[in-house]
Motif scaffolding. Structure first.
Motif, mmCIF file in Angstrom:
data_model
loop_
_atom_site.group_PDB
_atom_site.id
_atom_site.type_symbol
_atom_site.label_atom_id
_atom_site.label_comp_id
_atom_site.label_asym_id
_atom_site.label_seq_id
_atom_site.Cartn_x
_atom_site.Cartn_y
_atom_site.Cartn_z
ATOM 1 N N GLN A 21 13.938 -1.166 -2.410
ATOM 2 C CA GLN A 21 14.799 -0.058 -2.008
ATOM 3 C C GLN A 21 15.966 0.145 -2.970
ATOM 4 N N THR A 22 16.041 -0.687 -4.019
ATOM 5 C CA THR A 22 16.989 -0.439 -5.097
ATOM 6 C C THR A 22 16.695 0.942 -5.684
ATOM 7 N N PRO A 23 17.677 1.821 -5.790
ATOM 8 C CA PRO A 23 17.416 3.164 -6.319
ATOM 9 C C PRO A 23 16.690 3.118 -7.658
ATOM 10 N N GLY A 24 15.597 3.884 -7.756
ATOM 11 C CA GLY A 24 14.834 3.967 -8.996
ATOM 12 C C GLY A 24 13.710 2.965 -9.118
ATOM 13 N N VAL A 25 13.608 2.022 -8.177
ATOM 14 C CA VAL A 25 12.564 1.001 -8.256
ATOM 15 C C VAL A 25 11.355 1.421 -7.425
ATOM 16 N N SER A 26 10.178 1.379 -8.029
ATOM 17 C CA SER A 26 8.927 1.666 -7.321
ATOM 18 C C SER A 26 7.841 0.806 -7.954
ATOM 19 N N LEU A 27 7.262 -0.093 -7.160
ATOM 20 C CA LEU A 27 6.277 -1.034 -7.675
ATOM 21 C C LEU A 27 4.868 -0.627 -7.285
ATOM 22 N N GLY A 50 6.958 -4.812 1.909
ATOM 23 C CA GLY A 50 7.237 -3.422 2.203
ATOM 24 C C GLY A 50 7.121 -3.061 3.669
ATOM 25 N N SER A 51 6.898 -1.758 3.909
ATOM 26 C CA SER A 51 6.731 -1.225 5.259
ATOM 27 C C SER A 51 5.421 -0.447 5.291
ATOM 28 N N ALA A 52 4.447 -0.957 6.052
ATOM 29 C CA ALA A 52 3.099 -0.384 6.015
ATOM 30 C C ALA A 52 3.065 1.081 6.430
ATOM 31 N N VAL A 53 4.002 1.510 7.248
ATOM 32 C CA VAL A 53 3.984 2.884 7.725
ATOM 33 C C VAL A 53 4.483 3.872 6.670
ATOM 34 N N ALA A 54 5.092 3.370 5.608
ATOM 35 C CA ALA A 54 5.794 4.241 4.669
ATOM 36 C C ALA A 54 4.860 5.120 3.841
ATOM 37 N N SER A 55 3.716 4.564 3.360
ATOM 38 C CA SER A 55 2.844 5.338 2.477
ATOM 39 C C SER A 55 1.496 4.650 2.331
ATOM 40 N N ASP A 56 0.549 5.369 1.746
ATOM 41 C CA ASP A 56 -0.761 4.788 1.452
ATOM 42 C C ASP A 56 -0.615 3.628 0.470
ATOM 43 N N GLY A 57 0.284 3.791 -0.515
ATOM 44 C CA GLY A 57 0.497 2.738 -1.499
ATOM 45 C C GLY A 57 1.030 1.458 -0.873
ATOM 46 N N GLU A 58 1.902 1.603 0.121
ATOM 47 C CA GLU A 58 2.428 0.428 0.810
ATOM 48 C C GLU A 58 1.336 -0.275 1.603
ATOM 49 N N GLU A 60 -1.873 -0.162 0.900
ATOM 50 C CA GLU A 60 -2.764 -0.782 -0.084
ATOM 51 C C GLU A 60 -2.183 -2.108 -0.575
ATOM 52 N N SER A 61 -0.862 -2.119 -0.805
ATOM 53 C CA SER A 61 -0.201 -3.349 -1.246
ATOM 54 C C SER A 61 -0.329 -4.445 -0.198
ATOM 55 N N LEU A 62 -0.107 -4.082 1.065
ATOM 56 C CA LEU A 62 -0.202 -5.067 2.140
ATOM 57 C C LEU A 62 -1.605 -5.634 2.243
ATOM 58 N N ARG A 63 -2.618 -4.773 2.174
ATOM 59 C CA ARG A 63 -3.996 -5.233 2.245
ATOM 60 C C ARG A 63 -4.329 -6.126 1.054
ATOM 61 N N LEU A 64 -3.920 -5.721 -0.139
ATOM 62 C CA LEU A 64 -4.213 -6.470 -1.357
ATOM 63 C C LEU A 64 -3.621 -7.870 -1.291
ATOM 64 N N ILE A 65 -2.381 -7.965 -0.867
ATOM 65 C CA ILE A 65 -1.701 -9.266 -0.829
ATOM 66 C C ILE A 65 -2.206 -10.101 0.339
ATOM 67 N N SER A 66 -2.487 -9.456 1.465
ATOM 68 C CA SER A 66 -3.007 -10.194 2.629
ATOM 69 C C SER A 66 -4.365 -10.819 2.327
ATOM 70 N N ASP A 67 -5.156 -10.147 1.482
ATOM 71 C CA ASP A 67 -6.494 -10.631 1.151
ATOM 72 C C ASP A 67 -6.503 -11.621 -0.010
ATOM 73 N N ALA A 68 -5.323 -11.902 -0.577
ATOM 74 C CA ALA A 68 -5.274 -12.730 -1.795
ATOM 75 C C ALA A 68 -5.335 -14.226 -1.513
ATOM 76 N N GLY A 69 -5.260 -14.618 -0.237
ATOM 77 C CA GLY A 69 -5.343 -16.032 0.089
ATOM 78 C C GLY A 69 -4.132 -16.848 -0.330
ATOM 79 N N LEU A 70 -2.965 -16.233 -0.319
ATOM 80 C CA LEU A 70 -1.744 -16.935 -0.727
ATOM 81 C C LEU A 70 -1.305 -17.928 0.345
ATOM 82 N N ALA A 71 -0.594 -18.963 -0.088
ATOM 83 C CA ALA A 71 -0.105 -19.977 0.849
ATOM 84 C C ALA A 71 1.017 -19.443 1.733
ATOM 85 N N ALA A 72 1.796 -18.501 1.218
ATOM 86 C CA ALA A 72 2.926 -17.953 1.972
ATOM 87 C C ALA A 72 2.442 -17.074 3.123
#
Length: 504
Positions: A21-27, A50-58, A60-72
């Protein structure tokens, strides 16, 4: 009685939500995955994606990271709305950061509701999130400006309805460390409590530490302190403060903090302040004569931690503040030995350059040393000219003309960029007199702005001999050429030159 600092504190990193949410930042989703992977690898407990409700990109990011098998644990921000919670569950989140406005200012001015409405919304949302199989962290937005009795009741009711954790948000950074020590203990007795601080008045880190000392078992933070306005509590500063000042074992791989910091800075395009604690360019850089002298004898004299603890290295710059010890150390690294009078003269000339507003490079120091020591040494290489061409439709190309042992040699090369091209051309131009390999290339901007002085460091090797050379210019290509020429000359000089044992 709540113990001071929990034995194993947890960290919720919100770089990918609050930090973005830093102005100008978009990952991009892939960028978020890269950051999340490193956060998980270094030991961060929870990653807020992020916030899943915000956009398709958000989503997609949540799904990608959730499926990555991370320890966190993978978390996402939700409001007290069923749609937000459904998106969180449907796209793979393990937990939700359920944020409910709790100050009368937010309830009345932002939501235009009353306390009873907000309380019911919070409790209903907790119950629904639990029905969807999610871990729930019930978070009070603007908690530091809320009526604390109301906040306590809202949290207590949320815990009764299944909330796993609660979070106290100092949303606009107005809570003091002293007040945190009073407010946090009774709330921390209800359930595991997280502290989420913003840095509007520069108190984010201090207030976070105070809350953790008073019973908070988890801290929210962002890499490099990214976030809206003045940002959030910086993860790297919080971890090192706990480790070094309070002896708390955080479980974080601190030697990866600088790598993490530079990755986030590069992907967000938010440069690090040069004087930022832990990860700023000047955090382990010294010029002052007294300081450099002390550092060379014992690093603890002017450094609270060893740079290697956070994956960094110490740098000693030469300029008008430099003393004999730092100049002598730099000369020794280059192979020069001096008598007292010679060293004093070299130091004097270094200071003179500094007084003229210049930063003393390796090439400058070589020239000064050889002049003072009266060394008759003709450089193997002299640069006559070079040109580079690059653009969005042009392959980066460079041509160089060098005088090598008195003979003019012209070479050209292409590369991944203009710097790569000119370095390749330089190496080709000297290949008949020596096979020199570039082992490492590093660039730093010494201060901000489009006219920033660029410091280029190269490590070159020939026949097993490894040397470090630097160049400093406002032009990165010029700085790179300067560093390469200086280093190649040192490697190509005759072995019997014996420049380092001159005793004139």
């Amino acid at each position: 009685m709540i113990a001071l600092f929990v034995k194993s504190p947890r960290f919720l990193d919100t770089t990918l939500r609050d930090g973005e949410q830093t102005p100008g930042v978009s990952l991009k989703p892939d960028d978020k995955l890269n950051i999340a992977t490193l956060l998980s690898d270094i030991g961060v407990s929870v990653i807020e994606v992020g916030s899943a409700v915000a956009s398709d990109g958000e989503r997609e990011s949540l799904r990608l990271i959730s499926d990555a098998g991370l320890a966190a644990e993978i978390c996402t921000f939700v409001r007290g709305v069923q749609l937000d919670i459904d998106y969180a569950a449907d796209y793979g989140a393990e937990s939700v950061h359920l944020v409910i406005p709790v100050s009368d200012l937010h309830i009345e001015k932002k939501l235009r509701k009353d306390r009873e409405y907000v309380t019911q919304m919070a409790w209903d949302s907790v119950e629904y999130a639990k029905e969807r199989g999610l871990i729930v962290e019930l978070s009070g937005e603007d908690a530091s400006r809320a009526d604390q009795a109301y906040l306590y009741d809202l949290y207590a009711g949320g815990v009764e309805r299944g909330a796993d954790r609660i979070c106290f948000c100092d949303t606009v950074g107005v809570m003091t460390p002293e007040r945190a020590s009073e407010i946090i203990p009774p709330l921390a007795a209800l359930a595991p409590l997280s502290i989420h601080c913003h840095n509007d008045l520069g108190l984010g880190l201090a207030t976070t530490l105070s809350a953790m000392k008073s019973g908070a078992s988890c801290a929210h933070a962002t890499v490099n302190g990214l976030g809206e306005r003045a940002g959030n509590t910086p993860l790297e500063e919080l971890v090192m403060s706990l480790e070094v000042l309070y002896g708390v074992k955080t479980g974080i791989r601190t030697d990866e903090l600088y790598h993490l910091s530079t990755l986030v800075s590069r992907l967000t395009r938010v440069p690090l302040p040069t004087n930022k604690a832990i990860v700023g360019e000047m955090a382990f850089t010294h010029e002052s004569g007294i300081h450099a002298h002390g550092i060379l004898r014992d690093a603890a004299t002017y450094e609270p931690i060893m740079p290697e603890m956070v994956g960094r290295r110490r740098r000693i710059l030469l300029g008008k503040h430099s003393g004999s010890a730092s100049v002598e150390a730099a000369l020794s690294e280059m192979g020069y030995k001096t008598e007292t009078r010679q060293l004093q003269e070299i130091v004097s000339r270094v200071k003179q350059l500094g007084d003229e507003g210049k930063r003393v490079t390796d090439s400058d120091l070589h020239a000064i040393a050889e002049a003072v020591l009266d060394i008759s040494c003709t450089p193997v290489i002299r640069m006559k000219q070079f040109t580079t061409v690059s653009g969005n439709s042009v392959m980066p190309t460079a041509s160089v003309t060098l005088t090598v042992n008195g003979e003019d040699i012209t070479q050209a090369s292409t590369g991944a960029g203009p710097v790569d091209a000119v370095i390749m051309a330089l190496r080709k131009a000297v290949q008949d007199v020596g096979d020199i390999t570039l082992e490492e290339y590093h660039v730093d901007a010494i201060y901000g702005g489009t006219d920033a002085l660029v410091d280029v460091t190269v490590k070159l090797m020939k026949d097993g001999e490894l040397i470090t050379s630097r160049g400093a210019r406002t032009d990165i290509i010029m700085a790179s050429v300067e560093a390469m020429i200086s280093g190649m000359n040192r490697l190509l000089r005759e072995k019997d030159e014996n420049r380092g044992k001159n005793t004139h």
